[in-house]
Design a protein around this motif. Structure first.
Motif, PDB file in Angstrom:
ATOM      1  N   LYS A 133     -16.265  13.496  -6.011  1.00  0.00           N
ATOM      2  CA  LYS A 133     -16.151  14.883  -6.449  1.00  0.00           C
ATOM      3  C   LYS A 133     -17.508  15.489  -6.785  1.00  0.00           C
ATOM      4  CE  LYS A 133     -13.476  17.877  -9.509  1.00  0.00           C
ATOM      5  NZ  LYS A 133     -12.422  17.946 -10.547  1.00  0.00           N
ATOM      6  N   LYS A 173     -10.330  15.299  -0.612  1.00  0.00           N
ATOM      7  CA  LYS A 173      -9.056  15.324  -1.337  1.00  0.00           C
ATOM      8  C   LYS A 173      -9.160  16.022  -2.686  1.00  0.00           C
ATOM      9  CE  LYS A 173      -8.133  10.880  -0.917  1.00  0.00           C
ATOM     10  NZ  LYS A 173      -7.380   9.606  -1.099  1.00  0.00           N
ATOM     11  N   TRP A 174     -10.335  15.965  -3.323  1.00  0.00           N
ATOM     12  CA  TRP A 174     -10.465  16.606  -4.630  1.00  0.00           C
ATOM     13  C   TRP A 174     -10.420  18.130  -4.541  1.00  0.00           C
ATOM     14  CZ3 TRP A 174     -14.954  19.529  -5.118  1.00  0.00           C
ATOM     15  CH2 TRP A 174     -16.035  19.191  -4.289  1.00  0.00           C
ATOM     16  N   LYS A 176      -7.997  19.592  -2.749  1.00  0.00           N
ATOM     17  CA  LYS A 176      -6.628  19.907  -2.322  1.00  0.00           C
ATOM     18  C   LYS A 176      -5.677  20.027  -3.515  1.00  0.00           C
ATOM     19  CE  LYS A 176      -5.329  17.810   1.614  1.00  0.00           C
ATOM     20  NZ  LYS A 176      -5.109  16.753   2.633  1.00  0.00           N
ATOM     21  N   VAL A 177      -4.683  20.896  -3.337  1.00  0.00           N
ATOM     22  CA  VAL A 177      -3.582  21.017  -4.302  1.00  0.00           C
ATOM     23  C   VAL A 177      -2.269  20.928  -3.541  1.00  0.00           C
ATOM     24  CG1 VAL A 177      -4.830  22.351  -6.026  1.00  0.00           C
ATOM     25  CG2 VAL A 177      -3.700  23.549  -4.136  1.00  0.00           C
ATOM     26  N   ASN A 178      -1.175  20.684  -4.283  1.00  0.00           N
ATOM     27  CA  ASN A 178       0.127  20.531  -3.642  1.00  0.00           C
ATOM     28  C   ASN A 178       0.626  21.838  -3.039  1.00  0.00           C
ATOM     29  OD1 ASN A 178       0.478  21.663  -6.206  1.00  0.00           O
ATOM     30  ND2 ASN A 178       2.518  20.770  -6.471  1.00  0.00           N
ATOM     31  N   LYS A 184      -1.319  21.872  -8.403  1.00  0.00           N
ATOM     32  CA  LYS A 184      -1.481  20.517  -8.913  1.00  0.00           C
ATOM     33  C   LYS A 184      -2.380  19.717  -7.976  1.00  0.00           C
ATOM     34  CE  LYS A 184       3.015  20.231 -11.244  1.00  0.00           C
ATOM     35  NZ  LYS A 184       4.324  19.500 -11.288  1.00  0.00           N
ATOM     36  N   GLU A 185      -3.223  18.857  -8.539  1.00  0.00           N
ATOM     37  CA  GLU A 185      -4.085  18.011  -7.712  1.00  0.00           C
ATOM     38  C   GLU A 185      -3.239  17.224  -6.718  1.00  0.00           C
ATOM     39  OE1 GLU A 185      -6.619  15.588 -10.069  1.00  0.00           O
ATOM     40  OE2 GLU A 185      -7.636  17.284 -11.032  1.00  0.00           O
ATOM     41  N   ASP A 187      -3.621  14.139  -4.211  1.00  0.00           N
ATOM     42  CA  ASP A 187      -4.430  13.002  -3.774  1.00  0.00           C
ATOM     43  C   ASP A 187      -3.837  12.393  -2.508  1.00  0.00           C
ATOM     44  OD1 ASP A 187      -6.323  11.019  -3.666  1.00  0.00           O
ATOM     45  OD2 ASP A 187      -5.329   9.737  -5.141  1.00  0.00           O
ATOM     46  N   ASN A 195      -7.550  24.354  -2.585  1.00  0.00           N
ATOM     47  CA  ASN A 195      -7.576  25.003  -3.885  1.00  0.00           C
ATOM     48  C   ASN A 195      -8.563  26.176  -3.853  1.00  0.00           C
ATOM     49  OD1 ASN A 195      -7.795  25.714  -6.606  1.00  0.00           O
ATOM     50  ND2 ASN A 195      -7.709  23.598  -7.323  1.00  0.00           N
ATOM     51  N   TYR A 198     -12.153  26.088  -5.067  1.00  0.00           N
ATOM     52  CA  TYR A 198     -13.176  25.339  -4.343  1.00  0.00           C
ATOM     53  C   TYR A 198     -13.571  26.005  -3.018  1.00  0.00           C
ATOM     54  CZ  TYR A 198     -12.411  21.553  -7.665  1.00  0.00           C
ATOM     55  OH  TYR A 198     -12.325  20.801  -8.821  1.00  0.00           O
TER      56      TYR A 198
END
Length: 483
Positions: A133, A173-174, A176-178, A184-185, A187, A195, A198
């Motif tokens: 990250k 991946k850091w 990305k969100v659902n 939500k993070e 993974d 997101n 970002y």
């Protein structure tokens, strides 16, 4: 004696004219490349002369005054898997194959390459260039450093003008969100969404990636913001609908390129003709273009053909004719009898090669350039049923089998050079004959034609009163180039 002297003088005076006429005939010979589904003609080269024969039932007339799009080129994807296989070859064997494939002077002149930004579904592992990250942790990984970049550098020595397009399968991946409601993070390499907090970091990720390759002498000509943005199920993937891609391009990616003085083109979408049948995505590129801020940053739209109809290219061109179209991915595999030239050779050229070019695409790029005889290397969650444009024996790494995708790119690249312009011809899709014609920058003409019939067909090509007569083998592709 006087008559003899006059006769000798006439011969001496006439000699330069006779010589020039002979030289002119040589200059107007036609170079031909032929492949048929039986491989009895396997990229066979021959030279023919213009014909006086005009009584041919199938005459195709060229009209150079009616011009269409300029051509950027044709090529294949250099995935991590493809580059791994190439690096397993002996140095001399690899040089020979890459020269035959990419050289404009001593080969077929493939002129466009697609690579992944980070991993793809044909990489040696799942990764991005910033898995720790923090965008300050960006760095190229072993797949680029040990495989992709060395192969690209070798190709650049063979063809310095090769064009390169990059596409990401997933952001780090850091980032990305659902989903964009819960944020939500997330993974996971598969699925998720970018997101918005970002956006700037991800735009800088593209900038850093382009600059990193440039440090190795590799210019990136174009990118797409996301490979298959409507495909949630790919082994490495991200969902990015048109609204999200618009926001990312106008608020982050476009401004980041402008600030860094990066001239790399941005192509939207990079997915199927039917927009995966998602009702709210049916006008994906149109909706993006209608936002003036997004419009200014986009060179055009990229497409795949796994679902839908290629006539979508005509629809998009009709609405925004000033924007470019390129075709960036198609694959063969066990599901479509991908190694059977009798089924694939002509159909793939008609669908992917001539089919996209006759519908305004500036480039046509197929998927993996090279896979091994076990359809790999492949990851556990990657495609297990795909073939490459060529397959290499995974024991000797020397014996190569060419598949339909190699033939179609070779036939186009061999005669249609970067900067060529597609021109009008009549009779371009009927009687089992499909064709396209071009004028190259050096003023030479190019003509590519397929014969889907089970019998040979004689055609005539009329270039402003000069005729080329040729008998097309059954189930074949034939390319012509002449001055």
């Amino acid at each position: 004696m006087k008559r003899i002297f006059c006769l000798l003088l006439t011969i001496i005076i006439s000699f330069p004219t006779i010589f020039c006429q002979s030289s002119k005939i040589k200059k107007t010979q036609v170079n031909v490349l032929v492949t048929d589904a039986t491989r009895s003609n396997d990229l066979k080269r021959e030279t023919i002369k213009f014909s006086q024969k005009k009584n041919i039932s199938k005459i195709i007339s060229l009209n150079p005054s009616h011009k269409y799009q300029q051509i950027d080129g044709f090529g294949a994807a250099l995935t991590g898997s493809s580059c791994f296989n190439l690096m397993k070859m002996k140095k001399d064997d690899r040089e020979k194959f890459l020269t035959q494939t990419f050289s404009q002077k001593n080969g077929y002149g493939f002129s466009y390459i697609r690579i992944s930004i980070g991993c793809s579904d044909f990489s040696l592992s799942e990764y991005t260039c910033c898995d720790k990250k923090g965008i300050e942790n960006f760095s190229l990984q072993s797949e680029e450093l040990n495989y992709v970049i060395p192969v690209l550098q070798q190709i650049k020595r063979i063809n310095p003008d090769i064009m390169i397009l990059g596409s990401p399968w997933t952001p780090p991946k850091w980032m990305k969100v659902n989903n964009l409601e819960e944020l939500k993070e997330f993974d996971s390499w598969t699925n998720g969404q970018l997101n918005p907090k970002y956006y700037d970091d991800y735009a800088l990720y593209f900038v850093k990636w382009i600059k990193a390759f440039n440090m190795f002498g590799i210019k990136i000509d174009a990118i797409t913001p996301q490979n298959e943005p409507l495909n949630r199920a790919n082994s490495a993937s991200l969902f990015m609908g048109w609204k999200e891609q618009s926001d990312f391009v106008k608020n982050a990616l476009g401004p980041a390129f402008k600030k860094a003085d990066i001239k790399t083109k941005i192509y939207a979408f990079d997915h199927n003709y039917n927009y995966d049948n998602l009702e709210d995505q049916q006008n994906y590129p149109i909706n993006m273009y209608e936002d003036g801020e997004v419009y200014d940053y986009l060179a055009g739209t990229a497409y795949h053909n796994y679902m839908g109809n290629k006539d979508e290219l005509n629809r998009i061109h009709g609405i925004f004719p000033e924007k470019e179209l390129i075709f960036t991915e198609t694959s063969i595999g066990t599901w479509n009898d991908g190694q059977n030239l009798d089924k694939r050779l002509v159909d793939d050229m008609n669908e992917v090669g001539i089919g996209t070019i006759n519908r305004w695409c500036k480039a046509s790029i197929v998927w993996n350039l090279m896979l091994d005889s076990e359809r790999g290397p492949k990851r556990e969650k990657g495609c297990k049923t795909c073939y490459g444009a060529v397959d290499i024996d995974n024991e000797t790494f020397s014996e190569i089998t060419k598949n339909s995708h190699y033939y179609l790119i070779a036939h186009l690249s061999d005669v249609v050079k970067p900067g060529a312009v597609r021109i009008e011809n009549d009779n371009n899709e009927n009687d089992g004959i499909v064709c396209s014609s071009f004028v190259n920058k050096d003023k030479s003409k190019a003509f590519v034609v397929t014969n889907k019939n089970k019998s040979q067909k004689e055609i005539g090509i009329n270039d402003n009163g000069k005729f080329i007569s040729y008998v097309l083998p059954p189930n074949s592709i034939v390319s012509f180039r002449w001055k």
